[in-house]
Motif scaffolding. Structure first.
Motif, PDB file in Angstrom:
ATOM      1  N   ILE A   1       0.844  -1.207   0.000  1.00  0.00           N
ATOM      2  CA  ILE A   1       0.000   0.000   0.000  1.00  0.00           C
ATOM      3  C   ILE A   1       0.874   1.250   0.000  1.00  0.00           C
ATOM      4  O   ILE A   1       1.702   1.428   0.896  1.00  0.00           O
ATOM      5  CB  ILE A   1      -0.951   0.000   1.231  1.00  0.00           C
ATOM      6  CG1 ILE A   1      -1.861  -1.225   1.171  1.00  0.00           C
ATOM      7  CG2 ILE A   1      -1.783   1.288   1.248  1.00  0.00           C
ATOM      8  CD1 ILE A   1      -2.853  -1.316   2.308  1.00  0.00           C
TER       9      ILE A   1
ATOM     10  N   ILE B   1       1.471   6.109   8.563  1.00  0.00           N
ATOM     11  CA  ILE B   1       0.730   6.538   7.374  1.00  0.00           C
ATOM     12  C   ILE B   1       1.150   7.938   6.938  1.00  0.00           C
ATOM     13  O   ILE B   1       0.476   8.569   6.135  1.00  0.00           O
ATOM     14  CB  ILE B   1      -0.793   6.532   7.651  1.00  0.00           C
ATOM     15  CG1 ILE B   1      -1.103   7.322   8.943  1.00  0.00           C
ATOM     16  CG2 ILE B   1      -1.320   5.120   7.779  1.00  0.00           C
ATOM     17  CD1 ILE B   1      -2.228   8.283   8.792  1.00  0.00           C
TER      18      ILE B   1
ATOM     19  N   LEU C   1      -4.193   8.643  -4.572  1.00  0.00           N
ATOM     20  CA  LEU C   1      -3.882   9.775  -3.678  1.00  0.00           C
ATOM     21  C   LEU C   1      -2.384   9.978  -3.518  1.00  0.00           C
ATOM     22  O   LEU C   1      -1.892  11.099  -3.516  1.00  0.00           O
ATOM     23  CB  LEU C   1      -4.461   9.495  -2.272  1.00  0.00           C
ATOM     24  CG  LEU C   1      -5.939   9.779  -2.038  1.00  0.00           C
ATOM     25  CD1 LEU C   1      -6.296   9.491  -0.591  1.00  0.00           C
ATOM     26  CD2 LEU C   1      -6.224  11.242  -2.369  1.00  0.00           C
ATOM     27  N   VAL C   2      -1.683   8.849  -3.360  1.00  0.00           N
ATOM     28  CA  VAL C   2      -0.252   8.938  -3.066  1.00  0.00           C
ATOM     29  C   VAL C   2       0.546   8.943  -4.362  1.00  0.00           C
ATOM     30  O   VAL C   2       1.681   9.411  -4.406  1.00  0.00           O
ATOM     31  CB  VAL C   2       0.175   7.814  -2.101  1.00  0.00           C
ATOM     32  CG1 VAL C   2       1.643   7.878  -1.778  1.00  0.00           C
ATOM     33  CG2 VAL C   2      -0.642   7.876  -0.815  1.00  0.00           C
TER      34      VAL C   2
ATOM     35  N   SER D   1      -4.376  10.945  10.647  1.00  0.00           N
ATOM     36  CA  SER D   1      -4.949   9.614  10.845  1.00  0.00           C
ATOM     37  C   SER D   1      -6.474   9.665  10.832  1.00  0.00           C
ATOM     38  O   SER D   1      -7.130   8.757  10.313  1.00  0.00           O
ATOM     39  CB  SER D   1      -4.417   8.982  12.136  1.00  0.00           C
ATOM     40  OG  SER D   1      -4.771   9.749  13.265  1.00  0.00           O
TER      41      SER D   1
ATOM     42  N   ARG E   1       1.791   6.418  -6.465  1.00  0.00           N
ATOM     43  CA  ARG E   1       2.950   5.583  -6.717  1.00  0.00           C
ATOM     44  C   ARG E   1       2.556   4.460  -7.673  1.00  0.00           C
ATOM     45  O   ARG E   1       1.453   3.959  -7.573  1.00  0.00           O
ATOM     46  CB  ARG E   1       3.448   4.977  -5.396  1.00  0.00           C
ATOM     47  CG  ARG E   1       4.674   4.198  -5.668  1.00  0.00           C
ATOM     48  CD  ARG E   1       5.559   3.722  -4.539  1.00  0.00           C
ATOM     49  NE  ARG E   1       5.188   3.756  -3.164  1.00  0.00           N
ATOM     50  CZ  ARG E   1       4.956   2.671  -2.422  1.00  0.00           C
ATOM     51  NH1 ARG E   1       4.911   1.484  -2.968  1.00  0.00           N
ATOM     52  NH2 ARG E   1       4.735   2.759  -1.138  1.00  0.00           N
TER      53      ARG E   1
ATOM     54  N   THR F   1       1.096   9.254   3.366  1.00  0.00           N
ATOM     55  CA  THR F   1      -0.137   9.554   2.618  1.00  0.00           C
ATOM     56  C   THR F   1      -0.429  11.045   2.617  1.00  0.00           C
ATOM     57  O   THR F   1      -1.285  11.509   1.862  1.00  0.00           O
ATOM     58  CB  THR F   1      -1.356   8.845   3.264  1.00  0.00           C
ATOM     59  OG1 THR F   1      -1.571   9.409   4.570  1.00  0.00           O
ATOM     60  CG2 THR F   1      -1.142   7.351   3.375  1.00  0.00           C
TER      61      THR F   1
ATOM     62  N   GLY G   1       2.459   4.792   0.596  1.00  0.00           N
ATOM     63  CA  GLY G   1       2.385   5.774   1.683  1.00  0.00           C
ATOM     64  C   GLY G   1       2.316   5.160   3.063  1.00  0.00           C
ATOM     65  O   GLY G   1       2.231   5.866   4.067  1.00  0.00           O
ATOM     66  N   VAL G   2       2.336   3.801   3.122  1.00  0.00           N
ATOM     67  CA  VAL G   2       2.152   3.110   4.400  1.00  0.00           C
ATOM     68  C   VAL G   2       3.359   2.213   4.655  1.00  0.00           C
ATOM     69  O   VAL G   2       3.818   1.520   3.755  1.00  0.00           O
ATOM     70  CB  VAL G   2       0.857   2.249   4.347  1.00  0.00           C
ATOM     71  CG1 VAL G   2       0.732   1.349   5.550  1.00  0.00           C
ATOM     72  CG2 VAL G   2      -0.366   3.145   4.212  1.00  0.00           C
TER      73      VAL G   2
ATOM     74  N   LEU H   1      -7.637  10.053   7.180  1.00  0.00           N
ATOM     75  CA  LEU H   1      -7.490   8.812   6.423  1.00  0.00           C
ATOM     76  C   LEU H   1      -8.534   7.773   6.870  1.00  0.00           C
ATOM     77  O   LEU H   1      -9.191   7.142   6.031  1.00  0.00           O
ATOM     78  CB  LEU H   1      -6.064   8.249   6.579  1.00  0.00           C
ATOM     79  CG  LEU H   1      -5.794   6.954   5.826  1.00  0.00           C
ATOM     80  CD1 LEU H   1      -6.116   7.079   4.337  1.00  0.00           C
ATOM     81  CD2 LEU H   1      -4.343   6.501   5.989  1.00  0.00           C
TER      82      LEU H   1
ATOM     83  N   HIS I   1      -7.758   2.776  -2.629  1.00  0.00           N
ATOM     84  CA  HIS I   1      -8.063   4.153  -2.241  1.00  0.00           C
ATOM     85  C   HIS I   1      -6.804   5.011  -2.244  1.00  0.00           C
ATOM     86  O   HIS I   1      -6.832   6.166  -2.680  1.00  0.00           O
ATOM     87  CB  HIS I   1      -8.704   4.170  -0.847  1.00  0.00           C
ATOM     88  CG  HIS I   1      -9.063   5.562  -0.390  1.00  0.00           C
ATOM     89  ND1 HIS I   1     -10.156   6.238  -0.864  1.00  0.00           N
ATOM     90  CD2 HIS I   1      -8.445   6.402   0.479  1.00  0.00           C
ATOM     91  CE1 HIS I   1     -10.212   7.442  -0.309  1.00  0.00           C
ATOM     92  NE2 HIS I   1      -9.175   7.560   0.509  1.00  0.00           N
ATOM     93  N   LEU I   2      -5.701   4.440  -1.770  1.00  0.00           N
ATOM     94  CA  LEU I   2      -4.494   5.259  -1.576  1.00  0.00           C
ATOM     95  C   LEU I   2      -3.652   5.414  -2.842  1.00  0.00           C
ATOM     96  O   LEU I   2      -2.954   6.419  -2.989  1.00  0.00           O
ATOM     97  CB  LEU I   2      -3.651   4.688  -0.431  1.00  0.00           C
ATOM     98  CG  LEU I   2      -4.174   5.114   0.948  1.00  0.00           C
ATOM     99  CD1 LEU I   2      -3.488   4.346   2.060  1.00  0.00           C
ATOM    100  CD2 LEU I   2      -3.992   6.615   1.166  1.00  0.00           C
TER     101      LEU I   2
END
Ligand SMILES: Cc1ncc(COP(=O)(O)O)c(C=O)c1O
Length: 390
Positions: free
Chosen positions: A308, A326, A387-388, A333, A390, A329, A310-311, A336, A383-384
């Motif tokens: 995942i 996190i 957003l992030v 918290s 990558r 991201t 950003g994590v 998120l 979801h991420l």
């Protein structure tokens, strides 16, 4: 109508708040994957349920002694002496409806307004909530994420004052999954003895250790007389709804706690205590099986989190929680966790729900099936990723 000022100092828990939001979405038909609440998804083992039915049929439907049935207190003392090497007799044990009342009553019986309670943080929110409710001052002590969430002993030493009265420990630890090493417990034991502190040692996850051991501070010389061991049946035996816990403590404190039980609950339900007796004296195969499944789920969660963006997450040594970082991201918290719930249908708990020191993390509970965990982690990644980027 007027309410007592102290009601402004008691908090609700982030886990229960997130669960309520998730249930509201489920009621509207949204599909939700639960990785929030710390509750084993397993049914209570059949032999324990049968023992409760048997106890009801036998007439265990009356009041019992406030501190617990004598035979159950004696069995707990024998079992914890054998399993965890905690020096204790029946007179040291008080049985309560869940482990939470032991925390509440231990603080009620020992703290005065203005006393300082040292709480390694992030932490299970009840500790600070109850201490503040009683007018005590909470002094957070940071945990060292880079050392498996060990306690920062220098920071602890620097925070001890003449008003320090209690140190709260929780190992294996909710929310981080960290386990305190024996060397840390030894250093803590000498520190609390020098400063004449009580220790509340919450050991409710003691059976859920995947690497090494999680000894009790109460086993160290001079510690049983100043320690309240908090334990119970909710997690190990998948008995959250039964409400069955206990504390192991000095006899005088046990007498005070029995008086508090008498004036609040009268006693713990007697047929539930008989089920607890069966849980301890029966075969422990179900506990072993559940533990093996938690270990396998931990691997699923670690593998999923690794993918995942950003994590990042170190493998937790115990409990059924992971506490990934996190910050990658760019979200807080709470932002998120709220996005994951409303947009991806995944319940997680914001690290900030465990104190400001928990910011920058999410708590993931893996008390859910491997299939559901895979789905939840897939939704998080989905979801991420945009957003992030990558
Ligand atoms: C660290 C810790 N202590 C105590 C409890 C409360 O246990 P019980 O359900 O037996 O009251 C929990 C439950 O989540 C917990 O995580």
């Amino acid at each position: 109508m007027r309410y007592a000022e102290r009601m402004g100092r008691i908090a609700s828990s982030a886990s229960f708040d997130m669960l309520a939001k998730a249930k509201a979405l489920e009621a509207k038909g949204q599909s939700i994957v639960h990785m929030g609440i710390g509750e084993p998804d397993f049914d209570t083992p059949a032999y324990i349920r049968r023992a409760a039915e048997h106890a009801l049929a036998e007439g265990y439907t009356h009041y019992g002694p406030a501190a617990g049935l004598p035979e159950f207190r004696a069995l707990i003392a024998r079992t914890w002496k054998a399993r965890r090497a905690i020096p204790c007799e029946a007179a040291n044990v008080v049985v309560t409806p869940g482990a939470k009342p032991v925390l509440f009553f231990a603080m009620l019986a020992t703290l005065e307004p203005g006393d300082e309670v040292l709480i390694p943080s992030p932490a299970f929110p009840t500790y600070a909530s109850v201490a503040e409710f009683l007018g005590a001052r909470v002094v957070p002590v940071p945990l060292l994420a880079e050392r498996g969430f060990d306690i920062d002993l220098d920071a602890l030493r620097a925070r001890i004052t003449s008003r320090s009265r209690m140190l709260v420990l929780n190992s294996p630890h909710n929310p981080t999954g960290g386990v305190l090493p024996r060397a840390t417990l030894e250093a803590l034991a000498s520190l609390v003895q020098r400063n004449d502190l009580w220790v509340v040692s919450d050991e409710i996850y003691a059976t859920m250790v995947y690497e090494g051991e999680s000894p009790s501070i109460a086993t160290l010389p001079g510690m049983a007389e100043r320690t309240v061991v908090v334990d119970g049946f909710s997690k190990t035996y998948a008995m959250t709804g039964w409400r069955l816990g206990f504390g192991i403590m000095p006899v005088k404190l046990a007498e005070h706690m029995a008086a508090l039980m008498n004036n609040s609950n009268s006693c713990t339900a007697t047929f539930v205590q008989k089920a607890g007796e069966a849980a301890l004296s029966g075969p422990q195969d179900d506990v072993t099986r559940m533990l093996a499944e938690f270990r396998a789920r931990r691997a699923v969660v670690m593998e999923g989190l690794a993918g995942i963006p950003g994590v990042t997450c170190a493998s937790p040594a115990g409990t059924f929680y992971a506490f990934p970082r996190i910050d990658g991201t760019g979200l807080s918290s709470a932002e998120l966790a709220n996005q994951l719930l409303s947009q991806a249908g995944v319940v997680t708990i914001p690290g900030s729900g465990f104190g400001p020191e928990g910011e920058g993390h999410l708590r993931i509970s893996y008390a859910n099936s491997q299939e559901n965990l895979r789905e939840g982690l897939k939704r998080m990644a989905g979801h991420l990723a945009p957003l992030v980027g990558r």
